[in-house]
Design a protein around this motif. Structure first.
Motif, PDB file in Angstrom:
ATOM      1  N   SER A  22     -32.914 113.491 -10.722  1.00 36.22           N
ATOM      2  CA  SER A  22     -33.780 112.475 -10.494  1.00 36.22           C
ATOM      3  C   SER A  22     -35.096 112.758  -9.921  1.00 36.22           C
ATOM      4  O   SER A  22     -36.231 112.439 -10.479  1.00 36.22           O
ATOM      5  N   THR A  25     -37.226 114.250 -13.012  1.00 33.99           N
ATOM      6  CA  THR A  25     -37.647 113.007 -13.867  1.00 33.99           C
ATOM      7  C   THR A  25     -38.512 112.228 -13.257  1.00 33.99           C
ATOM      8  O   THR A  25     -39.679 111.838 -13.968  1.00 33.99           O
ATOM      9  N   ASP A  29     -42.350 111.213 -14.551  1.00 37.21           N
ATOM     10  CA  ASP A  29     -42.865 110.120 -14.512  1.00 37.21           C
ATOM     11  C   ASP A  29     -44.035 109.712 -13.760  1.00 37.21           C
ATOM     12  O   ASP A  29     -45.016 108.939 -14.439  1.00 37.21           O
ATOM     13  N   THR A  46     -38.110 113.131 -22.406  1.00 39.15           N
ATOM     14  CA  THR A  46     -36.911 113.478 -21.702  1.00 39.15           C
ATOM     15  C   THR A  46     -35.545 113.302 -22.617  1.00 39.15           C
ATOM     16  O   THR A  46     -35.813 112.988 -23.913  1.00 39.15           O
ATOM     17  N   TRP A  81     -32.088 106.168 -15.816  1.00 40.14           N
ATOM     18  CA  TRP A  81     -33.665 106.292 -15.903  1.00 40.14           C
ATOM     19  C   TRP A  81     -34.255 104.952 -15.896  1.00 40.14           C
ATOM     20  O   TRP A  81     -35.205 104.866 -15.399  1.00 40.14           O
ATOM     21  N   ILE A  86     -38.352 104.923 -15.053  1.00 43.52           N
ATOM     22  CA  ILE A  86     -38.674 105.976 -15.966  1.00 43.52           C
ATOM     23  C   ILE A  86     -39.539 105.654 -17.243  1.00 43.52           C
ATOM     24  O   ILE A  86     -38.757 104.823 -17.815  1.00 43.52           O
ATOM     25  N   ASN A  88     -40.375 107.019 -19.944  1.00 44.69           N
ATOM     26  CA  ASN A  88     -40.241 108.161 -21.129  1.00 44.69           C
ATOM     27  C   ASN A  88     -40.814 107.426 -22.364  1.00 44.69           C
ATOM     28  O   ASN A  88     -40.383 106.155 -22.620  1.00 44.69           O
TER      29      ASN A  88
END
Ligand code: MSP
Length: 643
Positions: A22, A25, A29, A46, A81, A86, A88
């Motif tokens: 995490s 990521t 982010d 991702t 996520w 997140i 993405n």
């Protein structure tokens, strides 16, 4: 809009992701969110790296297809996520049809142009890492990456001519030192891997089939790194009918990767791109690991920290803040519950949460929530304003370098200054004097301005908190160019919930300890249950009574000559003395037994063990691979019946 392309590594869906995953990521982010706020057209990618023998074996163990296996884990990765907010823009799976086709094209092109060739390979193979190693690369005969044992393997494989591009790579890296950050990682690559001479890389396998098939040679699948690294361009449509995103976003601005895979990103990936005639990414950023006090997180050590549990318990933004603030970017950091709780209580609940709640409460109390237009400034206000403006500048420069802890430290300078400003201006004292109302209005306005700017600055790290703060300040979303002191004319505030509830640290640590102990006990019980022998078929009471069980006192004991396992004993049965032989010599010495009273089967048919007569049997319980004798209360009279 200027494009900005940022990627995380694609994760192996071999298990649930932990807090270390995490960390990559969340960092990517925060940067992606920051760049969006700065007006970039961001592409944040991702995804998951789904092929390989390890996945195939895990699926086989579960009795399902590899595809079904990865589908299930990938669903969990996506959930995680989502939970961590997140943002993405794309999620690539290496099992995506388009990726598979593009990788096949890339492989064929490299083969056609002579950069990939077929060869019989002999080497040491590390199955968990899916890596072949030469003899000289092994460390103490083990895998240099993970330290696990390797197997000798021989295989007909395709090889990628890394060696051909060695000089071109060295030249590129030397003239573009900013290509890899921190630069120390590049020096490490140069000295340890590149300069000693690049060996050609094995890029196909025939021993398993869970991979991208090589189109021109049945039985070969593309081996991990060509498949995995290509994701950065196939996700943009490279090799498909629509390459418009590739044209727009490539080359990537930054590949964010953990330090152990910097090597693949600064050697194999640039060479692949050179061979394909494509531009190289602008930067590979190698971050450190998030470790535990006792070392690396691993399922086998049972110390994996589950980010879902943390988010559910302490809130997503607290976890995001902790990850970004606590670990010096580029270095390793230690995850520790106490450090997390201290950050939550001191930085989030006290510094930030109190600043907001005090400001809003005072505005409601003294002005019914709306700050009047008539305001009187004082020189002290300029200090706060100047500090805020400097913080913005420094924050931007830190975020451009992905120095998240530094950027957040800047914001907390503003927060601390604003808290100090409350102590200096003492609004509660001003409120007592009607004539001071314009001054009080200015003080509260300045505090709201500091909070508004704080809310904007923390948005990349804590998007939810940004929204909550602005709502209490009576504002909707603020763009980055609103980071100007004095932008709002006035404020109409509304009190909301505390941003971050305080944690009772000793109680919480005790709770975690109890929970961990309970989990360990449950795991142990589960293991014991799975190893336990099933209960024997039922017997009636008479059958049980046919066993003559007695308390027996051991009078003497000695080893049976030439036997490592047997002890010979004389035992007192009250009415008579018996000789018994027992296979417990590995766990008991004669002195441990002499004088002890034990449970004894008195009516067992005599037998000879190692030529020594045994009349009866001493009872013992299994204890793992050992045995424990059933000792009885020494006050029991020898010969007492047991029932
Ligand atoms: N699939 C490859 C990457 C291919 S990229 C073309 C891979 N996957 S991984 O799941 O093992 O790791 C993904 C990322 O998570 C890596 O960057 C790795 O460094 C990172 N982390 C795994 N454990 C970590 C910590 N404990 N702390 C920080 N990052 C960690 O490698």
């Amino acid at each position: 809009m200027k494009p900005f392309y940022i990627t995380t590594p694609i994760y192996y869906p071999s298990d649930k992701l932990h807090i270390g995953h995490s960390y990559s990521t969340v960092s990517a982010d925060a940067e992606a969110r920051y760049k969006r706020l700065r007006g970039y057209d961001v592409m944040f990618l991702t995804g998951t790296d789904e092929h390989g023998q390890k996945i195939a074996r895990l699926a086989e163990k579960k009795g399902i297809t590899p595809q079904a296996y990865v589908d299930e884990i990938v669903a969990g990765v996506k959930e995680l996520w989502k939970k961590l907010n997140i943002s993405n823009d794309r999620f690539i799976r290496t099992t995506d049809d388009q990726h598979v086709k593009a990788v096949q094209k890339i492989f064929k092109q490299l083969y056609d142009q002579g950069d990939i060739y077929k060869h019989v390979y002999e080497g040491h193979y590390c199955t968990p890492c899916e890596s072949f190693w030469g003899e000289h690369q092994l460390v103490d005969g083990k895998c240099p990456d993970c330290g696990r044992p390797v197997e000798l393997a021989k295989e007909e494989s395709y090889f990628f001519r890394l060696s051909k591009y060695q000089d071109q790579l060295v030249e590129y890296l030397e003239s573009n030192p900013e290509f890899c950050s921190p630069q120390s990682r590049l020096n490490e690559m140069m000295n340890n891997f590149i300069k000693p001479g690049l060996e050609d890389l094995c890029v196909s396998r025939t021993t398993f089939d869970w991979g991208v098939p090589v189109t021109f040679d049945e039985g070969h699948v593309v081996y991990v790194w060509i498949d995995a690294l290509s994701n950065y361009i196939t996700a943009l449509g490279y090799g498909s009918d629509d390459e418009s995103d590739f044209a727009k976003y490539w080359p990537a601005d930054v590949h964010l990767v953990g330090k152990e895979i910097v090597r693949f990103h600064t050697i194999i990936w640039p060479i692949m791109l050179m061979a394909l005639g494509l531009p190289l990414p602008k930067k590979v950023f190698g971050h450190g690991w998030l470790l535990l006090d006792g070392g690396k997180m691993s399922k086998s050590k049972g110390n994996v920290v589950d980010p879902v549990v943390l988010c559910d318990r302490y809130g997503v933004d607290a976890i995001r803040y902790y990850l970004l603030r606590e670990v010096p970017f580029g270095s390793d950091g230690i995850f520790n519950n106490e450090a997390l709780f201290n950050r939550i209580n001191s930085d989030l609940a006290n510094d930030l949460g109190n600043l907001l709640s005090r400001t809003v409460a005072m505005t409601e109390k003294y002005f019914d929530g709306t700050i009047p237009a008539e305001r009187e400034s004082a020189p002290l206000d300029d200090e706060l304003k100047t500090l805020a403006e400097n913080v913005v500048k420094q924050y931007e420069s830190d975020m451009d370098e992905m120095l998240f802890p530094n950027a957040l430290t800047q914001v907390w300078q503003l927060i601390s200054r604003a808290n100090k400003y409350i102590d200096e201006t003492m609004p509660w004292a001003l409120a007592k004097d009607k004539a001071q109302k314009p001054r009080l209005a200015a003080v509260l306005y300045n505090l709201c301005e500091a909070l508004r700017m704080t809310a904007i600055l923390i948005e990349p790290a804590m998007p939810e908190t940004n929204g909550k703060m602005l709502a209490q300040l009576g504002l909707s979303h603020q763009p980055w160019d609103a980071l100007v002191w004095g932008k709002e004319e006035t404020y109409s505030v509304t009190k909301g919930d505390a941003l971050f509830p305080r944690i009772d640290i000793p109680a919480e640590l005790a709770r975690i300890e109890a929970e961990t102990a309970a989990k360990a006990a449950a795991a142990q019980a589960e293991e014991a249950a799975s190893n336990a022998e099933p209960i024997a078929p039922e017997i009636d009471f008479d059958t049980f009574c046919s066993l003559d069980l007695r308390a027996a006192k051991i009078l003497s004991c000695e080893p049976v000559p030439k036997s490592k396992k047997l002890l010979k004993m004389q035992v007192d049965l009250g009415i008579e003395t018996r000789q018994v032989v027992s296979g417990i010599a590995q766990w008991y010495k004669p002195d441990d037994l002499i004088g002890k009273t034990v449970a004894f089967v008195a009516n067992l048919k005599p037998a000879k063990l190692c030529g020594v007569e045994s009349q009866g049997m001493i009872l013992a319980a299994d204890h793992g691979d050992a045995a424990r004798v059933l000792f009885l209360d020494s006050e029991l009279k020898p010969g007492s019946t047991i029932r």
